[in-house]
Scaffold this active site. Structure first.
Site, PDB file in Angstrom:
ATOM      1  N   LEU A 176      14.897 -11.609  15.229  1.00  0.00           N
ATOM      2  CA  LEU A 176      16.100 -12.269  15.067  1.00  0.00           C
ATOM      3  C   LEU A 176      16.118 -12.820  13.619  1.00  0.00           C
ATOM      4  O   LEU A 176      15.806 -13.978  13.438  1.00  0.00           O
ATOM      5  CB  LEU A 176      16.096 -13.599  16.108  1.00  0.00           C
ATOM      6  CG  LEU A 176      15.951 -13.248  17.731  1.00  0.00           C
ATOM      7  CD1 LEU A 176      15.914 -14.419  18.372  1.00  0.00           C
ATOM      8  CD2 LEU A 176      17.102 -12.055  17.900  1.00  0.00           C
ATOM      9  N   HIS A 191      14.106  -1.881  12.209  1.00  0.00           N
ATOM     10  CA  HIS A 191      12.940  -2.980  12.294  1.00  0.00           C
ATOM     11  C   HIS A 191      11.745  -2.540  12.900  1.00  0.00           C
ATOM     12  O   HIS A 191      10.856  -3.581  13.383  1.00  0.00           O
ATOM     13  CB  HIS A 191      13.656  -4.066  13.264  1.00  0.00           C
ATOM     14  CG  HIS A 191      14.846  -4.975  12.614  1.00  0.00           C
ATOM     15  ND1 HIS A 191      15.710  -5.538  13.335  1.00  0.00           N
ATOM     16  CD2 HIS A 191      14.997  -5.200  11.270  1.00  0.00           C
ATOM     17  CE1 HIS A 191      16.407  -6.023  12.615  1.00  0.00           C
ATOM     18  NE2 HIS A 191      16.235  -6.128  11.218  1.00  0.00           N
ATOM     19  N   ARG A 222       8.946   0.494   1.780  1.00  0.00           N
ATOM     20  CA  ARG A 222       9.712   0.612   3.030  1.00  0.00           C
ATOM     21  C   ARG A 222      10.763   1.429   2.980  1.00  0.00           C
ATOM     22  O   ARG A 222      11.558   1.283   2.077  1.00  0.00           O
ATOM     23  CB  ARG A 222      10.169  -0.930   3.212  1.00  0.00           C
ATOM     24  CG  ARG A 222      11.102  -1.017   4.344  1.00  0.00           C
ATOM     25  CD  ARG A 222      11.889  -2.283   4.604  1.00  0.00           C
ATOM     26  NE  ARG A 222      12.575  -2.428   5.889  1.00  0.00           N
ATOM     27  CZ  ARG A 222      13.600  -3.053   5.899  1.00  0.00           C
ATOM     28  NH1 ARG A 222      14.119  -3.679   4.879  1.00  0.00           N
ATOM     29  NH2 ARG A 222      14.384  -3.022   6.934  1.00  0.00           N
ATOM     30  N   ARG A 262      27.168  -8.856  11.679  1.00  0.00           N
ATOM     31  CA  ARG A 262      27.471  -7.461  12.614  1.00  0.00           C
ATOM     32  C   ARG A 262      28.035  -7.854  14.153  1.00  0.00           C
ATOM     33  O   ARG A 262      27.274  -8.859  14.666  1.00  0.00           O
ATOM     34  CB  ARG A 262      26.264  -6.571  12.596  1.00  0.00           C
ATOM     35  CG  ARG A 262      26.329  -6.064  11.227  1.00  0.00           C
ATOM     36  CD  ARG A 262      24.707  -5.133  11.117  1.00  0.00           C
ATOM     37  NE  ARG A 262      23.942  -5.839  10.094  1.00  0.00           N
ATOM     38  CZ  ARG A 262      22.375  -5.425  10.003  1.00  0.00           C
ATOM     39  NH1 ARG A 262      22.041  -4.978  10.910  1.00  0.00           N
ATOM     40  NH2 ARG A 262      21.939  -6.004   8.760  1.00  0.00           N
ATOM     41  N   ASP A 321      25.000 -18.016   8.776  1.00  0.00           N
ATOM     42  CA  ASP A 321      23.656 -18.440   8.772  1.00  0.00           C
ATOM     43  C   ASP A 321      23.710 -19.324  10.061  1.00  0.00           C
ATOM     44  O   ASP A 321      24.284 -20.578  10.283  1.00  0.00           O
ATOM     45  CB  ASP A 321      23.525 -19.195   7.348  1.00  0.00           C
ATOM     46  CG  ASP A 321      22.334 -19.811   7.132  1.00  0.00           C
ATOM     47  OD1 ASP A 321      21.752 -20.356   8.129  1.00  0.00           O
ATOM     48  OD2 ASP A 321      21.685 -19.471   6.043  1.00  0.00           O
ATOM     49  N   GLY A 332      14.287 -16.350  15.052  1.00  0.00           N
ATOM     50  CA  GLY A 332      13.305 -16.216  16.114  1.00  0.00           C
ATOM     51  C   GLY A 332      12.109 -17.131  16.087  1.00  0.00           C
ATOM     52  O   GLY A 332      11.557 -17.825  17.093  1.00  0.00           O
TER      53      GLY A 332
HETATM   54  P1  ADP Z   1      16.404 -11.310   7.021  1.00  0.00           P
HETATM   55  O1  ADP Z   1      16.716 -10.410   8.051  1.00  0.00           O
HETATM   56  O2  ADP Z   1      17.150 -11.236   5.691  1.00  0.00           O
HETATM   57  O3  ADP Z   1      14.832 -11.086   6.532  1.00  0.00           O
HETATM   58  P2  ADP Z   1      15.492 -13.917   7.798  1.00  0.00           P
HETATM   59  O4  ADP Z   1      14.442 -13.319   8.870  1.00  0.00           O
HETATM   60  O5  ADP Z   1      14.888 -14.582   6.924  1.00  0.00           O
HETATM   61  O6  ADP Z   1      16.640 -12.801   7.304  1.00  0.00           O
HETATM   62  O7  ADP Z   1      16.412 -14.902   8.851  1.00  0.00           O
HETATM   63  C1  ADP Z   1      17.672 -15.389   8.575  1.00  0.00           C
HETATM   64  C2  ADP Z   1      18.185 -16.111   9.484  1.00  0.00           C
HETATM   65  O8  ADP Z   1      17.179 -17.247  10.006  1.00  0.00           O
HETATM   66  C3  ADP Z   1      19.379 -16.731   9.089  1.00  0.00           C
HETATM   67  O9  ADP Z   1      20.409 -16.913  10.083  1.00  0.00           O
HETATM   68  C4  ADP Z   1      19.099 -18.422   8.800  1.00  0.00           C
HETATM   69  O10 ADP Z   1      20.010 -19.168   9.155  1.00  0.00           O
HETATM   70  C5  ADP Z   1      17.901 -18.347   9.798  1.00  0.00           C
HETATM   71  N1  ADP Z   1      17.084 -19.652   9.774  1.00  0.00           N
HETATM   72  C6  ADP Z   1      16.080 -19.377   8.671  1.00  0.00           C
HETATM   73  N2  ADP Z   1      15.476 -20.691   8.529  1.00  0.00           N
HETATM   74  C7  ADP Z   1      15.932 -21.543   9.588  1.00  0.00           C
HETATM   75  C8  ADP Z   1      15.797 -22.816  10.186  1.00  0.00           C
HETATM   76  N3  ADP Z   1      14.848 -23.648   9.654  1.00  0.00           N
HETATM   77  N4  ADP Z   1      16.490 -23.167  10.978  1.00  0.00           N
HETATM   78  C9  ADP Z   1      17.411 -22.432  11.553  1.00  0.00           C
HETATM   79  N5  ADP Z   1      17.686 -21.121  11.177  1.00  0.00           N
HETATM   80  C10 ADP Z   1      17.049 -20.589  10.181  1.00  0.00           C
END
Ligand code: ADP
Length: 411
Positions: free
Chosen positions: A210, A181, A92, A242, A284, A334
């Site tokens: 998201l 993305h 990637r 951000r 988070d 998402g």
């Molecule tokens: P990255 O962009 O680092 O790959 P992810 O796709 O794992 O990140 O998304 C991270 C986000 O998803 C964080 O804001 C985290 O709080 C949220 N998240 C992950 N699991 C849950 C959940 N079960 N409920 C609410 N938010 C979640």
């Protein structure tokens, strides 16, 4: 056929080994985190076993690739007997500028370009390059493929990707919208067409990735026509840390009033803003949801801003596309936060009333990277369609590259 996928971030290196001819499930994956810190962490799963976490020493991305190799080859936990079984490695790479509109075999020339675009992605392209160089050394002779985050959005028109700044600056510095993305937007848009039971060329979708970083894309017939991230991944939606869209005058105002240098303002907008900056609690979404339920006003504001901006972009992209077959949510927030999806769907009833489906699709960028790599490797090894022409083109490119290099030296 075994394809290894490597995804090097600023302080992490993820790997995923696919037996690509046997479907989409991987046979071993993991991540080395906190690279460069005193103690780094290796997390991995292999052979379908639960995830294991262990402490390791890892000073840089070369070290991380070594650890990945050892984990894959380990007598007990490993899933590889011989490195020669790996038919190709897909990397990637975040920024491919305007040069790459699709995945490509890595040559010296490609490496030179990735290096050039490090200026536009200083946190992302250099670690990818370290990963690429290590893999080329460890897996000598195995085709290495670069899969760019920016490539999918190269179909945007000039009126969409140009900013309203003097055109010469676009030509001089490449200041334009690139979008990121791309692999995720591409993957979920392909899946959406599958779910809708239509050829991808016949569907218009709006995709919302998201995660920690958030971006949206308007996709017509499988081609990206607009996306919310821009010159860098800072533009667009509100994200974990951000700011997303902001009046650029705020930047100069803050630099003057708070006496901030370029690095400090960059840090403020990239690392201290978004959900974290607005709520003052966390980047988070889980923490934001909890604090909001407990009545924290700033957590509520951060949440409301997050949702509002997604709705605004869906509205804009609906106008761009004219008709929308599906709105697709993906990545951590998402996929996991139904509350956000439901409230958006409810507020945009005019879309569902007009037949737009609201879908949740798990993204799988690694699989798409493995697939692209497989296609390219197959082409090279089996003399697939066009491989002879590509072989000649690569050879001509190589000669051009050597001539240019010599000319640069002579200057
Ligand atoms: P990255 O962009 O680092 O790959 P992810 O796709 O794992 O990140 O998304 C991270 C986000 O998803 C964080 O804001 C985290 O709080 C949220 N998240 C992950 N699991 C849950 C959940 N079960 N409920 C609410 N938010 C979640």
């Amino acid at each position: 056929m075994l394809i290894l996928v490597i995804n090097c971030g600023s302080s992490s290196a993820k790997y995923d080994l696919f037996d690509i001819t046997k479907g989409s499930s991987d046979i071993g994956r993991g991540v080395v985190e906190r690279i460069g810190e005193e103690v780094s962490i290796l997390r991995y799963t292999s052979k379908g076993n639960p995830e294991v976490e262990t402490e390791v020493r890892c000073f840089d991305h070369h070290g991380a690739i070594e650890i990945i190799k050892e984990t894959l080859m380990d007598k007990e936990i490993g899933v590889l007997n011989d490195l020669k079984d790996v038919a190709g490695v897909g990397h990637r790479v975040v920024h491919g500028g305007e040069e790459f509109n699709k995945s490509t075999t890595i040559t010296d020339e490609v490496i030179e370009s990735i290096e050039k675009f490090s200026e536009l992605a200083p946190l992302h392209n250099p670690p990818s390059l370290e990963g690429i160089r290590s893999c080329m050394k460890i897996l000598e002779g195995v085709p290495q493929v670069a899969v760019f985050d920016t490539a999918f959005h190269q179909t945007m028109e000039e009126r969409t990707f140009c900013y309203g700044v003097p055109y010469e600056l676009y030509k001089k510095y490449g200041i334009r919208r690139y979008g990121f993305h791309g692999t995720s937007h591409r993957f979920v848009s392909l899946k959406a067409a599958e779910v809708l039971g239509k050829p991808v060329s016949d569907v218009n979708v709006i995709t919302a990735h998201l995660g920690n970083g958030c971006s949206m894309a308007a996709i017509r017939g499988g081609k990206s026509v607009d996306t919310s991230m821009g010159f860098t991944p800072l533009e667009g939606l509100l994200m974990g840390t951000r700011s997303g869209d902001i009046d650029p005058a705020v930047v100069t105002f803050l630099m003057q009033r708070e006496n901030l240098g370029p690095e400090e303002i960059n840090d403020l907008l990239n690392k201290k803003s978004g959900l974290l900056g607005v709520s003052g609690i966390s980047n988070d979404m889980r923490d934001i949801l909890k604090a909001r339920k407990e009545g924290n006003k700033r957590a509520k504001l951060a949440y409301d801003m997050f949702v509002y901006r997604i709705k605004k972009y869906i509205g804009a992209y609906t106008a761009v596309l004219g008709s929308v077959d599906a709105v697709v949510f993906t990545a951590g927030i998402g996929e996991k936060v139904a509350e956000i999806r439901d409230s958006i769907e409810k507020d945009l009833r005019f879309l569902s009333a007009g037949g737009t489906e609201f879908l949740t699709i798990s993204t799988n960028e690694e699989f798409l990277i493995a697939q692209d790599t497989y296609k390219i490797v197959n082409d090279i090894t089996n003399g697939g369609e066009g491989s002879a022409i590509k072989g000649i083109a690569a050879w001509i490119n190589k000669i051009k590259f050597l001539i240019r290099k010599k000319q640069n030296k002579d200057k």
